[in-house]
Write a protein that holds these residues in place. Structure first.
Motif, PDB file in Angstrom:
ATOM      1  N   PHE A 108       0.853  -1.182   0.000  1.00  0.00           N
ATOM      2  CA  PHE A 108       0.000   0.000   0.000  1.00  0.00           C
ATOM      3  C   PHE A 108       0.894   1.239   0.000  1.00  0.00           C
ATOM      4  O   PHE A 108       2.091   1.171   0.311  1.00  0.00           O
ATOM      5  CB  PHE A 108      -0.949   0.001   1.205  1.00  0.00           C
ATOM      6  CG  PHE A 108      -0.253  -0.191   2.526  1.00  0.00           C
ATOM      7  CD1 PHE A 108       0.254   0.892   3.241  1.00  0.00           C
ATOM      8  CD2 PHE A 108      -0.107  -1.466   3.060  1.00  0.00           C
ATOM      9  CE1 PHE A 108       0.886   0.709   4.456  1.00  0.00           C
ATOM     10  CE2 PHE A 108       0.531  -1.655   4.283  1.00  0.00           C
ATOM     11  CZ  PHE A 108       1.028  -0.567   4.977  1.00  0.00           C
ATOM     12  N   VAL A 109       0.308   2.357  -0.352  1.00  0.00           N
ATOM     13  CA  VAL A 109       1.054   3.609  -0.421  1.00  0.00           C
ATOM     14  C   VAL A 109       1.536   4.005   0.981  1.00  0.00           C
ATOM     15  O   VAL A 109       0.753   4.044   1.925  1.00  0.00           O
ATOM     16  CB  VAL A 109       0.169   4.735  -1.010  1.00  0.00           C
ATOM     17  CG1 VAL A 109       0.944   6.051  -1.034  1.00  0.00           C
ATOM     18  CG2 VAL A 109      -0.294   4.361  -2.415  1.00  0.00           C
ATOM     19  N   GLY A 110       2.817   4.280   1.095  1.00  0.00           N
ATOM     20  CA  GLY A 110       3.375   4.680   2.376  1.00  0.00           C
ATOM     21  C   GLY A 110       3.761   3.526   3.280  1.00  0.00           C
ATOM     22  O   GLY A 110       4.050   3.742   4.468  1.00  0.00           O
ATOM     23  N   LYS A 111       3.775   2.319   2.745  1.00  0.00           N
ATOM     24  CA  LYS A 111       4.105   1.153   3.570  1.00  0.00           C
ATOM     25  C   LYS A 111       5.509   1.267   4.165  1.00  0.00           C
ATOM     26  O   LYS A 111       5.711   0.989   5.351  1.00  0.00           O
ATOM     27  CB  LYS A 111       3.992  -0.123   2.729  1.00  0.00           C
ATOM     28  CG  LYS A 111       4.446  -1.377   3.457  1.00  0.00           C
ATOM     29  CD  LYS A 111       4.337  -2.603   2.569  1.00  0.00           C
ATOM     30  CE  LYS A 111       4.882  -3.836   3.274  1.00  0.00           C
ATOM     31  NZ  LYS A 111       4.772  -5.051   2.427  1.00  0.00           N
ATOM     32  N   ARG A 112       6.455   1.676   3.349  1.00  0.00           N
ATOM     33  CA  ARG A 112       7.833   1.794   3.829  1.00  0.00           C
ATOM     34  C   ARG A 112       7.949   2.851   4.934  1.00  0.00           C
ATOM     35  O   ARG A 112       8.675   2.670   5.912  1.00  0.00           O
ATOM     36  CB  ARG A 112       8.769   2.138   2.668  1.00  0.00           C
ATOM     37  CG  ARG A 112      10.246   2.092   3.038  1.00  0.00           C
ATOM     38  CD  ARG A 112      11.118   2.305   1.805  1.00  0.00           C
ATOM     39  NE  ARG A 112      12.532   2.209   2.133  1.00  0.00           N
ATOM     40  CZ  ARG A 112      13.205   1.081   2.259  1.00  0.00           C
ATOM     41  NH1 ARG A 112      12.579  -0.076   2.064  1.00  0.00           N
ATOM     42  NH2 ARG A 112      14.483   1.082   2.559  1.00  0.00           N
ATOM     43  N   LEU A 113       7.194   3.940   4.782  1.00  0.00           N
ATOM     44  CA  LEU A 113       7.198   4.997   5.802  1.00  0.00           C
ATOM     45  C   LEU A 113       6.612   4.484   7.109  1.00  0.00           C
ATOM     46  O   LEU A 113       7.152   4.758   8.196  1.00  0.00           O
ATOM     47  CB  LEU A 113       6.408   6.200   5.300  1.00  0.00           C
ATOM     48  CG  LEU A 113       6.248   7.357   6.288  1.00  0.00           C
ATOM     49  CD1 LEU A 113       7.617   7.924   6.673  1.00  0.00           C
ATOM     50  CD2 LEU A 113       5.348   8.447   5.700  1.00  0.00           C
ATOM     51  N   VAL A 114       5.510   3.749   7.007  1.00  0.00           N
ATOM     52  CA  VAL A 114       4.892   3.186   8.218  1.00  0.00           C
ATOM     53  C   VAL A 114       5.853   2.234   8.927  1.00  0.00           C
ATOM     54  O   VAL A 114       5.996   2.258  10.158  1.00  0.00           O
ATOM     55  CB  VAL A 114       3.577   2.454   7.864  1.00  0.00           C
ATOM     56  CG1 VAL A 114       3.026   1.707   9.068  1.00  0.00           C
ATOM     57  CG2 VAL A 114       2.547   3.450   7.355  1.00  0.00           C
ATOM     58  N   TYR A 115       6.532   1.410   8.132  1.00  0.00           N
ATOM     59  CA  TYR A 115       7.483   0.468   8.720  1.00  0.00           C
ATOM     60  C   TYR A 115       8.634   1.208   9.410  1.00  0.00           C
ATOM     61  O   TYR A 115       9.058   0.823  10.509  1.00  0.00           O
ATOM     62  CB  TYR A 115       8.028  -0.454   7.622  1.00  0.00           C
ATOM     63  CG  TYR A 115       9.025  -1.474   8.121  1.00  0.00           C
ATOM     64  CD1 TYR A 115       8.607  -2.569   8.868  1.00  0.00           C
ATOM     65  CD2 TYR A 115      10.387  -1.346   7.842  1.00  0.00           C
ATOM     66  CE1 TYR A 115       9.509  -3.509   9.322  1.00  0.00           C
ATOM     67  CE2 TYR A 115      11.298  -2.282   8.281  1.00  0.00           C
ATOM     68  CZ  TYR A 115      10.856  -3.363   9.027  1.00  0.00           C
ATOM     69  OH  TYR A 115      11.752  -4.290   9.487  1.00  0.00           O
ATOM     70  N   MET A 116       9.125   2.272   8.784  1.00  0.00           N
ATOM     71  CA  MET A 116      10.199   3.048   9.394  1.00  0.00           C
ATOM     72  C   MET A 116       9.735   3.714  10.684  1.00  0.00           C
ATOM     73  O   MET A 116      10.481   3.806  11.655  1.00  0.00           O
ATOM     74  CB  MET A 116      10.701   4.106   8.407  1.00  0.00           C
ATOM     75  CG  MET A 116      11.478   3.544   7.229  1.00  0.00           C
ATOM     76  SD  MET A 116      12.934   2.584   7.739  1.00  0.00           S
ATOM     77  CE  MET A 116      13.876   3.836   8.609  1.00  0.00           C
TER      78      MET A 116
END
Length: 279
Positions: A108-116
């Motif tokens: 989903f959009v922003g998945k990497r940001l959420v994980y970080m």
């Protein structure tokens, strides 16, 4: 011969690792005066160095009787710890498992940001988030209630991170085969995700239990009423004049954590091995 020497060294280090537990067990059956006589230099009541014995000179059950029969605060705080730890663990299962599954299996959009953000929050010590948590709990009128400790613990990012690593290890082919057979997303989560990720889930729960059972900073910050304190705040209340009772209370408080660790040891080892392979 070399192997015997290596094993001997390992056994020696293992014995050193558990020596505090052995000393604690021995102190449980020592009289108060005997304990004080050994640790007097630490309490600044004598000269020289502190000493200890593996076996009491005059074994006694007075400390155990005093703790079980004359310390109602101990039982109250014990059950407070049970309530807080159980509630946090249950909450992490209810909210942590779906969060970890969503991060591991969906794009989903922003998945990497959420994980970080999860990683950053996991690395932050309690002292960094203490003020913000205090203000939020005060706004919610939850200060000086058990929920002041339970609510932040439920949304801990550490358990999500542990379960996320295991959910990532589930082969995509199995998920796709289930979808082809007509399984819905909830069915895949409950019938495939949870069983296949059981090792990670149990590992996260064991580590969560060990952390929650011994937490001190959160109760000290958010709880003012002594009747709400967990067991971790009972031990510092014992003075040097009750050294024997202190050792006994420490030993009894340690037992649940030891039992939980031994019960989940196999899953923790699987988790370490799995992380090593993935790394």
């Amino acid at each position: 011969m070399k192997k015997i020497l290596q094993n001997s060294i390992l056994y020696l280090f293992a014995l050193l690792e558990i020596s505090p537990l052995i000393f604690l067990f021995a102190g449980t059956f020592m009289g108060n005066q005997e304990v004080i006589s050994y640790i007097a230099p630490v309490l600044k009541k004598g000269d020289g160095y502190a000493s200890w014995r593996l076996f009491p000179v005059f074994p006694t059950l007075k400390n155990i009787a005093g703790l079980l029969l004359d310390s109602p605060e101990f039982f109250q705080m014990f059950w407070n710890s049970v309530k807080i730890t159980a509630a946090i663990s249950a909450g992490q299962l209810i909210f942590g498992m779906p969060a970890a599954w969503g991060l591991a299996r969906y794009s989903f959009v922003g998945k990497r940001l959420v994980y970080m953000l999860y990683i950053i929050m996991m690395m932050m010590p309690f002292q960094v988030t203490m003020l913000s948590e205090y203000l939020v709990l005060d706004w919610l009128k939850l200060l000086d209630t058990s929920f002041a400790v339970i609510l932040p613990g439920i949304f801990s990012t550490f358990s999500v991170f542990i379960m996320y690593r295991f959910f990532c290890g589930i082969p995509e082919s199995i998920i796709e085969a289930a979808r082809i057979d007509g399984a819905g997303e909830l069915q895949i989560f409950f019938r495939l995700g949870i069983p296949l990720g059981a090792s990670g889930i149990i590992s996260a729960m064991v580590l969560s239990f060990l952390e929650c059972w011994s937490m001190m900073e959160q109760p000290m910050t958010f709880l003012k009423t002594k009747s709400l304190w967990p067991l971790s705040l009972f031990l510092p209340e014992i003075t040097g004049g009750n050294a024997g009772l202190s050792l006994c209370a420490s030993f009894v408080a340690l037992l649940p954590a030891v039992f939980i660790f031994l019960a989940g040891q196999e899953y923790l080892e699987q988790g370490i091995a799995s992380s090593a392979v993935k790394g």
